[in-house]
Every structure is written in structure tokens, then in C-alpha cells.
Design an enzyme around this catalytic site. Structure first.
Site, PDB file in Angstrom:
ATOM      1  N   HIS A 235       0.832  -1.202   0.000  1.00  0.00           N
ATOM      2  CA  HIS A 235       0.000   0.000   0.000  1.00  0.00           C
ATOM      3  C   HIS A 235       0.868   1.255   0.000  1.00  0.00           C
ATOM      4  O   HIS A 235       2.079   1.203   0.243  1.00  0.00           O
ATOM      5  CB  HIS A 235      -0.958   0.010   1.196  1.00  0.00           C
ATOM      6  CG  HIS A 235      -0.254   0.067   2.521  1.00  0.00           C
ATOM      7  ND1 HIS A 235       0.277  -1.031   3.137  1.00  0.00           N
ATOM      8  CD2 HIS A 235       0.018   1.121   3.337  1.00  0.00           C
ATOM      9  CE1 HIS A 235       0.838  -0.679   4.272  1.00  0.00           C
ATOM     10  NE2 HIS A 235       0.704   0.620   4.420  1.00  0.00           N
TER      11      HIS A 235
ATOM     12  N   ASP B 229       0.844   5.051   1.743  1.00  0.00           N
ATOM     13  CA  ASP B 229       0.203   5.740   2.866  1.00  0.00           C
ATOM     14  C   ASP B 229      -0.605   6.962   2.436  1.00  0.00           C
ATOM     15  O   ASP B 229      -1.686   7.212   2.956  1.00  0.00           O
ATOM     16  CB  ASP B 229       1.258   6.145   3.898  1.00  0.00           C
ATOM     17  CG  ASP B 229       1.811   4.935   4.655  1.00  0.00           C
ATOM     18  OD1 ASP B 229       1.225   3.840   4.533  1.00  0.00           O
ATOM     19  OD2 ASP B 229       2.828   5.087   5.344  1.00  0.00           O
TER      20      ASP B 229
ATOM     21  N   HIS C 288       4.931   0.068  -0.130  1.00  0.00           N
ATOM     22  CA  HIS C 288       5.571  -0.840   0.831  1.00  0.00           C
ATOM     23  C   HIS C 288       4.588  -1.856   1.384  1.00  0.00           C
ATOM     24  O   HIS C 288       3.378  -1.755   1.188  1.00  0.00           O
ATOM     25  CB  HIS C 288       6.190  -0.038   1.982  1.00  0.00           C
ATOM     26  CG  HIS C 288       5.183   0.753   2.772  1.00  0.00           C
ATOM     27  ND1 HIS C 288       4.787   2.017   2.389  1.00  0.00           N
ATOM     28  CD2 HIS C 288       4.481   0.471   3.896  1.00  0.00           C
ATOM     29  CE1 HIS C 288       3.882   2.471   3.254  1.00  0.00           C
ATOM     30  NE2 HIS C 288       3.683   1.549   4.177  1.00  0.00           N
TER      31      HIS C 288
ATOM     32  N   ARG D 190       5.976  -9.248  17.113  1.00  0.00           N
ATOM     33  CA  ARG D 190       6.628  -8.039  16.589  1.00  0.00           C
ATOM     34  C   ARG D 190       5.864  -6.818  17.085  1.00  0.00           C
ATOM     35  O   ARG D 190       4.665  -6.686  16.847  1.00  0.00           O
ATOM     36  CB  ARG D 190       6.601  -8.092  15.064  1.00  0.00           C
ATOM     37  CG  ARG D 190       7.142  -6.871  14.314  1.00  0.00           C
ATOM     38  CD  ARG D 190       6.675  -6.998  12.863  1.00  0.00           C
ATOM     39  NE  ARG D 190       7.319  -6.118  11.912  1.00  0.00           N
ATOM     40  CZ  ARG D 190       6.881  -4.905  11.603  1.00  0.00           C
ATOM     41  NH1 ARG D 190       5.829  -4.397  12.220  1.00  0.00           N
ATOM     42  NH2 ARG D 190       7.499  -4.202  10.665  1.00  0.00           N
TER      43      ARG D 190
END
Length: 251
Positions: free
Chosen positions: A163, A165, A221, A231
Site C-alpha cells: 500500500h 500511505d 511498501h 513483533r
């Protein structure tokens, strides 16, 4: 996927690494703010802004908040600004849902640390892109994420899709991620991938590492699926448009 190049290994200790790339046209379809809207675009990684110890303290804020809820799928969100917290397949407002009990979970010191870290990241981004940090405003969504290998239950759990941003959120001009855990020690998979026409460039998370970039299509990204472990990261984003600015969270 083509060629993959690692921009930042977990074992690296990077003072400042910056790669300039041509800006996309995404900014032209939004109002431009002179002295802030990107004219210089690119991506940077630094291990010199936030210490590992500070990252661990911030991770504990995320862990305490997310212990109140958590998604049924692999990705859980905690937004201290709006109060959004993953709970099962939905979101609740942390502040309304838990009311005064919040005082037992977070402290004024937590919020002061959060503010301090946000300011330092903002100043570093402004410095690298040659703008004044006073022209940048925190924007939403700014949130903690906790990812593990549990299968997705809703589309919110599918964090791995490529996507942009600026396209997804509109208000974003500069995006940053502060990593709160270590690739290959705390979790496997979960690397951040810039998807360029000719190759992929990856960033391996490490606690205290800040990855930052201009938010347009020049920085398409995705995040790899987490294979094992947990994570933690926090996404902190900035806009040039004061109308889309938000304040720091307060207890």
C-alpha cells in the site's frame, strides 16, 4: 518479487542512512504547504535517535495497553490518541470502555516518554528532509501494532498487502516506524519491504530503530507476514496540513 536488497540489517548500528528518490505526483492532488510538502523524497533509517532502553520502556506501554484487548487475528492495534483498541474482531474505545481504570494501566511518565520520542522523531525527519519541524503536525492514525503468526480473522488482520500511505490515509506526508522488538530474536518474518520497480529493499526491525519515509507512491511498501514470535512497533505519522493535525495523547 525480483531482486531483494537489505537496506538495514538487524545487526547494523546505523547513525543515519538516507536514500533520496524522485517524488511521485501524489502530492499534486492535495493542497501544497510551502516549506513542508515534500519536494525532496526518500527513505531513511536511524538507530541514533531512540535508545534500546527507551524502546523497551515504550514496548511495555504497548504491552500493558494491548493486554486489555487484542485481536482474534494476527494484528492488534492500540491508538492512544483516539483510544482505539483491538478487541476480538472489533475495536473498542479504551478510554470509554475502561474509564478511570486507565489510571491503573498508564502513568503520566508513560505519556511524557511517548511525547518526547515523538518530538525527537519529528525533529529528525524535519532535519533530513530540510524542513522546519514546526510546519509538521502529528496526524492520525498514529498507533502501536502487535503482530504474530495467528491467521487473519478480519481484513484488519491482513497487514501484509502492498500500500501507499498517502493514498490510504490522505493526510500523511511523512511516515515513521519505531521498532520495539528485534527481528530474528523476538520474531521471524515481519520485515518491512519497500517495493521498487526493479527490486525490493527491506528493513530488518531492531528495538530503537526508526525507519521514516515520504508517504507517496515513491514508497510503496508492505510488511512480511510474521512467521513466529511477536513483533511490536509504533507508527507515527505527520501531515503538512494543520487541519489534519492531532494533539499528543493525555492521560
Amino acid at each position: 518479487d525480483g531482486v531483494t536488497e537489505v537496506l538495514a540489517h538487524r545487526s547494523d548500528n546505523l547513525r543515519d542512512k538516507f536514500i533520496e528518490i524522485p517524488c511521485s505526483e501524489d502530492y499534486d492532488s492535495h493542497r501544497r504547504f510551502e516549506g513542508c510538502t515534500p519536494r525532496k523524497c526518500g527513505r531513511g533509517v536511524t538507530d541514533a535517535v531512540i535508545t534500546r532502553e527507551e524502546a523497551e520502556r515504550i514496548r511495555r506501554i504497548a504491552e500493558r495497553g494491548l493486554s486489555l484487548g487484542g485481536s482474534d487475528g494476527g494484528a492488534s492495534i492500540l491508538d492512544l490518541h483516539s483510544g482505539a483498541l483491538s478487541l476480538g474482531k472489533h475495536f473498542v474505545n479504551l478510554y470509554r470502555y475502561f474509564g478511570d481504570k486507565i489510571q491503573d494501566i498508564f502513568t503520566e511518565e508513560d505519556f511524557a516518554l511517548y511525547r518526547d520520542v515523538r518530538q525527537r522523531i519529528q525533529q529528525r525527519i524535519a532535519h533530513v528532509f530540510g524542513i522546519s519541524s514546526s510546519t509538521m503536525y502529528l496526524t492520525k492514525p498514529t498507533f502501536f501494532s502487535r503482530m504474530n503468526s495467528t491467521g487473519a480473522k478480519t481484513t484488519h488482520d491482513e497487514y501484509w498487502h502492498p500500500h501507499v500511505d498517502k493514498v490510504t490515509y490522505g493526510s500523511f506526508d511523512y511516515t515513521s516506524l519505531l521498532y520495539l522488538s528485534d527481528y530474528s530474536q523476538d520474531f521471524g518474518g515481519g520485515c518491512f519491504v519497500f517495493m521498487d520497480a526493479d527490486s525490493n529493499k527491506t528493513v530488518e526491525p531492531r528495538a530503537g530503530r526508526v525507519s521514516f519515509f515520504t508517504s507517496g507512491s515513491e514508497n510503496l511498501h508492505r510488511v512480511e507476514k510474521v512467521q513466529w514470535g511477536t513483533r511490536f512497533a509504533i507508527t507515527i505519522s505527520f501531515t503538512c496540513d494543520p487541519e489534519h493535525g492531532i494533539g499528543d495523547p493525555v492521560l
